[in-house]
Design an enzyme around this catalytic site. Structure first.
Site, PDB file in Angstrom:
ATOM      1  N   PHE A 111       0.814  -1.219   0.000  1.00  0.00           N
ATOM      2  CA  PHE A 111       0.000   0.000   0.000  1.00  0.00           C
ATOM      3  C   PHE A 111       0.842   1.261   0.000  1.00  0.00           C
ATOM      4  O   PHE A 111       0.360   2.330  -0.372  1.00  0.00           O
ATOM      5  CB  PHE A 111      -0.967  -0.005   1.199  1.00  0.00           C
ATOM      6  CG  PHE A 111      -0.427   0.624   2.443  1.00  0.00           C
ATOM      7  CD1 PHE A 111       0.333  -0.104   3.331  1.00  0.00           C
ATOM      8  CD2 PHE A 111      -0.669   1.965   2.720  1.00  0.00           C
ATOM      9  CE1 PHE A 111       0.833   0.484   4.487  1.00  0.00           C
ATOM     10  CE2 PHE A 111      -0.181   2.555   3.869  1.00  0.00           C
ATOM     11  CZ  PHE A 111       0.587   1.816   4.750  1.00  0.00           C
ATOM     12  N   LYS A 112       2.115   1.156   0.405  1.00  0.00           N
ATOM     13  CA  LYS A 112       2.942   2.374   0.448  1.00  0.00           C
ATOM     14  C   LYS A 112       3.094   3.002  -0.933  1.00  0.00           C
ATOM     15  O   LYS A 112       3.325   4.199  -1.047  1.00  0.00           O
ATOM     16  CB  LYS A 112       4.283   2.075   1.091  1.00  0.00           C
ATOM     17  CG  LYS A 112       4.116   1.779   2.575  1.00  0.00           C
ATOM     18  CD  LYS A 112       5.410   1.683   3.326  1.00  0.00           C
ATOM     19  CE  LYS A 112       5.147   1.505   4.821  1.00  0.00           C
ATOM     20  NZ  LYS A 112       4.510   0.199   5.135  1.00  0.00           N
ATOM     21  N   ASP A 113       2.919   2.200  -1.986  1.00  0.00           N
ATOM     22  CA  ASP A 113       2.971   2.762  -3.345  1.00  0.00           C
ATOM     23  C   ASP A 113       1.914   3.850  -3.559  1.00  0.00           C
ATOM     24  O   ASP A 113       2.134   4.782  -4.333  1.00  0.00           O
ATOM     25  CB  ASP A 113       2.721   1.659  -4.387  1.00  0.00           C
ATOM     26  CG  ASP A 113       3.882   0.679  -4.490  1.00  0.00           C
ATOM     27  OD1 ASP A 113       5.035   1.060  -4.226  1.00  0.00           O
ATOM     28  OD2 ASP A 113       3.613  -0.495  -4.848  1.00  0.00           O
TER      29      ASP A 113
END
Ligand SMILES: *Cc1c(COP(=O)(O)O)cnc(C)c1O
Length: 466
Positions: A111-113
C-alpha cells in the site's frame, strides 16, 4: 491552506514547504490548520469519479494554490496510471458486509505505493520549479525500501540511496530494490544489521555540513503528503459502498499509525466512518493503548508481519494533537514523557471519546496463520500476514453487522510466500509485472559498516550542486 506543527514551535508553512521539510523543526508533525469538508451532495457526485479524478478532488484543496490544478491532475494521472488494476484500489467481497480493499496493485505490491508514487512526483515538480535537487537517503530492513526506490526512479531532481543489511533481506525484497535500472537509484548493501544501516543514515543526517551540502532528504512515513495520498482510497471505498448515505467501518493493520490516520482525515472531510479497528501483531503498543489508555513502549519482537514490528507509532502524535483539541503543550509533554520514561497516559474522559471510534485487536503469529488459512478455505482468497491481521481484527471487533467492514489488504500475498504457503499449502505467484524478477540483472554495491566509506559513496552518487 497553511500547516502548523503539533508542537507549536515551528514556522507555519505552505504545502510545498511541508512536503520538502517532512518533520517540523520543533520535532513535531505538520497538520493542516483547517480541514476541507465536503457536503453530502458533493460526496454523492464524487462517487461517480474514476480513482485519479477522485484523487484530485480530494487532495487539491490541501495544496492551496502551491501547485496548479492542471499540473496536479497530470501528476496524479501519471502516479496511478501504472497500477495494474483499472480501479486502482478495488474492493473484494469476502462475506456479508465483509470487504477487502486491495492496496497491492502498485509497482512494489504494497500500500505504500499509493502515497509514494505521488510523493516522488510531487518532490520532482516542486524541486524543478525551484531549480533545486535533493538526495534521498534511507535505510530499510527490506520491506519499505523498494517503494521509495520505485517512487524516485527516473525523477530528474532526485537521487536516491538506500542502505540495506547485506544478506539479511529476503531475495524478493532485495531484487525489488536492486533490479531497478535507473541512473539515479543507488543500493548499498551494508556488511551489518538493519540497526547499523539506520545508525549510518542517522549519522549522515546528524552531520549538518554534509546534510546541507548534499541536500539530504527523506521520504519518511511522517511526511504529510503520505497521509494525504492515503486518504483517497478510504474515500473511494466508502463512496463505492454507499457513502454518504451509508456509514462504513475500516480495519487497518497498523504500525506507524500513518495509514489509519488517513482514515481519520477522510472522516474529517465528511466521510461517514462509524468505526476504526486497529490491528496489531505481538508488537501491540496500540492495542494496549486502546484497552488501557496508557501508551507504553516494549521491546520489538520479530513477527510474520515485519512492517508492523514497531516500538512507537510515529504518526500517533497527529492523533494526540486531535485528542487534546490542538493543545501543543499537552502534546509536547506527552511526547516528552514517552521519550524519557517510555510511557504516557490519557485521562478517562478523553479515552471514552477515543473509544467511541477506535478498537484495537492483537493477533500472534499462530492466529495470523490461522486467519490466512480460514479466509483461503472460505473464499479462496490468499492474504498476506498483514492483511490477515486486518481481516481478523475487523471480524473480531465489528460493532454493527449492518455497517460494511472494510479490511485493508496492505500487501500482496506473494510478498510473503513462505508464511502464506505454510498456512494454506498454496505458494502465491508473483503477478505478471514481476514474473521475471528473478532473472533481471541486479545492481548494488557492498560496503563495510563504516561511516566514512558510506559518505564517500554518497558524495560520488549524488550530483553535488554546490
Ligand atoms: C507499512 C505497512 C503497514 C503499516 O502501516 P502504517 O502506516 O505504518 O501503520 C502495514 N502493512 C504493510 C504491508 C506495510 O508495508
Amino acid at each position: 491552506m497553511t500547516y502548523h506543527s503539533t508542537r507549536g514551535h515551528a514556522p507555519v508553512l505552505p504545502f510545498d514547504d511541508v512536503l520538502l521539510a517532512g518533520l517540523a523543526r520543533d520535532g513535531g508533525l505538520y497538520l493542516p490548520r483547517q480541514w476541507p469538508r465536503f457536503s453530502a451532495a458533493e460526496l454523492a457526485t464524487m462517487a461517480e469519479l474514476p480513482y485519479a479524478e477522485l484523487a484530485v478532488r480530494v487532495m487539491h484543496p490541501y495544496l492551496d494554490g502551491t501547485i496548479a490544478e492542471d499540473d496536479f491532475a497530470a501528476l496524479v494521472a501519471d502516479a496511478y496510471g501504472g497500477f495494474d488494476h483499472r480501479a486502482v484500489a478495488p474492493l473484494t467481497q469476502l462475506a456479508a458486509n465483509d470487504w477487502l480493499l486491495e492496496l497491492f496493485h502498485g509497482p512494489t505490491l504494497a500500500f505504500k505505493d499509493y502515497a509514494l508514487q505521488l510523493l516522488g512526483r510531487l518532490f520532482d515538480h516542486v524541486l524543478t520549479a525551484r531549480g533545486q535537487r535533493v538526495t534521498i537517503v534511507g535505510a530499510t530492513s527490506g520491506d519499505t525500501g523498494s517503494a521509495a526506490i520505485e517512487a524516485c526512479r527516473d525523477r530528474e531532481a532526485v537521487d536516491i540511496i538506500i542502505l540495506h543489511p547485506h544478506g539479511r533481506t529476503s531475495e524478493v525484497q532485495r531484487r525489488q530494490m536492486t533490479t531497478v535500472a535507473a541512473a539515479n537509484v543507488h543500493n548499498i548493501a551494508i556488511e551489518g544489521t538493519f540497526d547499523d544501516c539506520q545508525d549510518l543514515v542517522k549519522a549522515m543526517f546528524g552531520d549538518h555540513a554534509f546534510r546541507d551540502r548534499l541536500r539530504l532528504s527523506a521520504v519518511n512515513s511522517i511526511n504529510w503528503a503520505r497521509i494525504l495520498g492515503q486518504t483517497v482510497y478510504y474515500m473511494a471505498a466508502g463512496l463505492a459502498l454507499g457513502a454518504p448515505s451509508r456509514e462504513v467501518a475500516f480495519a487497518v493493520p497498523t504500525g506507524n499509525f500513518g495509514n489509519v490516520y488517513a482514515a481519520l482525515a477522510a472522516r474529517r472531510m465528511g466521510l461517514p466512518v462509524a468505526q476504526l479497528v486497529v490491528g496489531s501483531n505481538a508488537n501491540d503498543i496500540l492495542t494496549r493503548f486502546f484497552e488501557s489508555g496508557e501508551m507504553s513502549t516494549g521491546t520489538v519482537v520479530p513477527t510474520l508481519s515485519p512492517s508492523m514490528d514497531i516500538q512507537i507509532s510515529s504518526n500517533f502524535e497527529r492523533y494526540l494533537f486531535d485528542i487534546f483539541d490542538g493543545d501543543c503543550a499537552e502534546v509536547t509533554s506527552r511526547m516528552g514523557s514517552l521519550r524519557q520514561s517510555g510511557r504516557f497516559a490519557i485521562d478517562s474522559g478523553r479515552m471514552s471519546e477515543v473509544r467511541a471510534l477506535f478498537d484495537g485487536f492483537r493477533l500472534d503469529d499462530d492466529s495470523t496463520r490461522e486467519a490466512i488459512r480460514r479466509v483461503h478455505q472460505e473464499s479462496g482468497v490468499l492474504l498476506d500476514p498483514h492483511s490477515a491481521i486486518g481481516v481478523a481484527a475487523g471480524r473480531a471487533r465489528r460493532r454493527s453487522a449492518a455497517v460494511p467492514m472494510v479490511a485493508l489488504a496492505t500487501a500482496h500475498a506473494a510478498k510473503f510466500p513462505d508464511a502464506v504457503e505454510a498456512a494454506t499449502g498454496v505458494r502465491p505467484a508473483l503477478p505478471a509485472r514481476l514474473a521475471d524478477l528473478f532473472t533481471r540483472p541486479e545492481r548494488y554495491d557492498v560496503l563495510p559498516n563504516d561511516l566514512e566509506a558510506v559518505k564517500a559513496y554518497v558524495r560520488r552518487a549524488a550530483k553535488e550542486t554546490s
